[in-house]
Scaffold this motif. Sequence first.
Motif, PDB file in Angstrom:
ATOM      1  N   THR A   5       0.812  -1.218   0.000  1.00 22.01           N
ATOM      2  CA  THR A   5       0.000   0.000   0.000  1.00 22.01           C
ATOM      3  C   THR A   5       0.846   1.269   0.000  1.00 22.01           C
ATOM      4  O   THR A   5       0.422   2.277  -0.544  1.00 22.01           O
ATOM      5  CB  THR A   5      -0.961   0.031   1.204  1.00 22.01           C
ATOM      6  OG1 THR A   5      -0.217  -0.121   2.407  1.00 22.01           O
ATOM      7  CG2 THR A   5      -1.988  -1.074   1.104  1.00 22.01           C
ATOM      8  N   THR A  64      -5.360  -1.056  -7.866  1.00 23.06           N
ATOM      9  CA  THR A  64      -6.399  -0.568  -6.954  1.00 23.06           C
ATOM     10  C   THR A  64      -7.808  -0.996  -7.328  1.00 23.06           C
ATOM     11  O   THR A  64      -8.698  -0.971  -6.483  1.00 23.06           O
ATOM     12  CB  THR A  64      -6.382   0.974  -6.890  1.00 23.06           C
ATOM     13  OG1 THR A  64      -6.769   1.496  -8.172  1.00 23.06           O
ATOM     14  CG2 THR A  64      -5.022   1.501  -6.471  1.00 23.06           C
ATOM     15  N   LYS A  78      -6.519   5.393   2.127  1.00 21.05           N
ATOM     16  CA  LYS A  78      -5.178   4.859   2.402  1.00 21.05           C
ATOM     17  C   LYS A  78      -5.051   4.097   3.716  1.00 21.05           C
ATOM     18  O   LYS A  78      -4.263   3.164   3.801  1.00 21.05           O
ATOM     19  CB  LYS A  78      -4.108   5.940   2.293  1.00 21.05           C
ATOM     20  CG  LYS A  78      -4.132   7.011   3.323  1.00 21.05           C
ATOM     21  CD  LYS A  78      -3.012   7.988   3.035  1.00 21.05           C
ATOM     22  CE  LYS A  78      -3.147   9.231   3.856  1.00 21.05           C
ATOM     23  NZ  LYS A  78      -2.139  10.209   3.464  1.00 21.05           N
TER      24      LYS A  78
END
Length: 167
Positions: A106, A135, A154
């Motif tokens: 990530t 994503t 996030k």
Amino acid sequence: AIAALSALGVESGGERVLALLKKWRGNTSQAVRLLVGLAETPSAGTAAILVRVSREFPGPIGIAALSLLGKAKSGAGLDRLLEALGDKDPAVKAAALKGVQLYRETRMIGPLIDFMAAEDGRLKGDAYRLLVGLTGQNFGLQMDDWKKWWEIEKERFKFAQADQGGK
């Protein structure tokens, strides 16, 4: 031979790899074959050696080391690739983007969005396709939308399960 060099560890093996690469500066294909063999040899020191080569050898040898960091899969390797996305040389940026494609962490999403925002042409398109693939989101080239989405997601973002038949 490559496994033996890699097994020597970062210091000893790395010094020997660097010595060979210096000797082969005029023979790029031989140097790249050494790097490919090194990247395909699993070892804790492999990524460290490739990171060092990517920093100390400008031109084709350093660029090859960068693109091979994707195979090495290490935190230091990903750090170096993300750093190289900000390089001035388009060939360095392209190699870094190629290497990053093999990671699924990530912490790379934000820098990839920033990279896409800063680029034009093919590199922008390559970064866009990579972000959509990683994503599952598609905001086109609307950078504000990508940035807003990432700011919200996030902390909780998770990659989809890898396709069993894919990459």
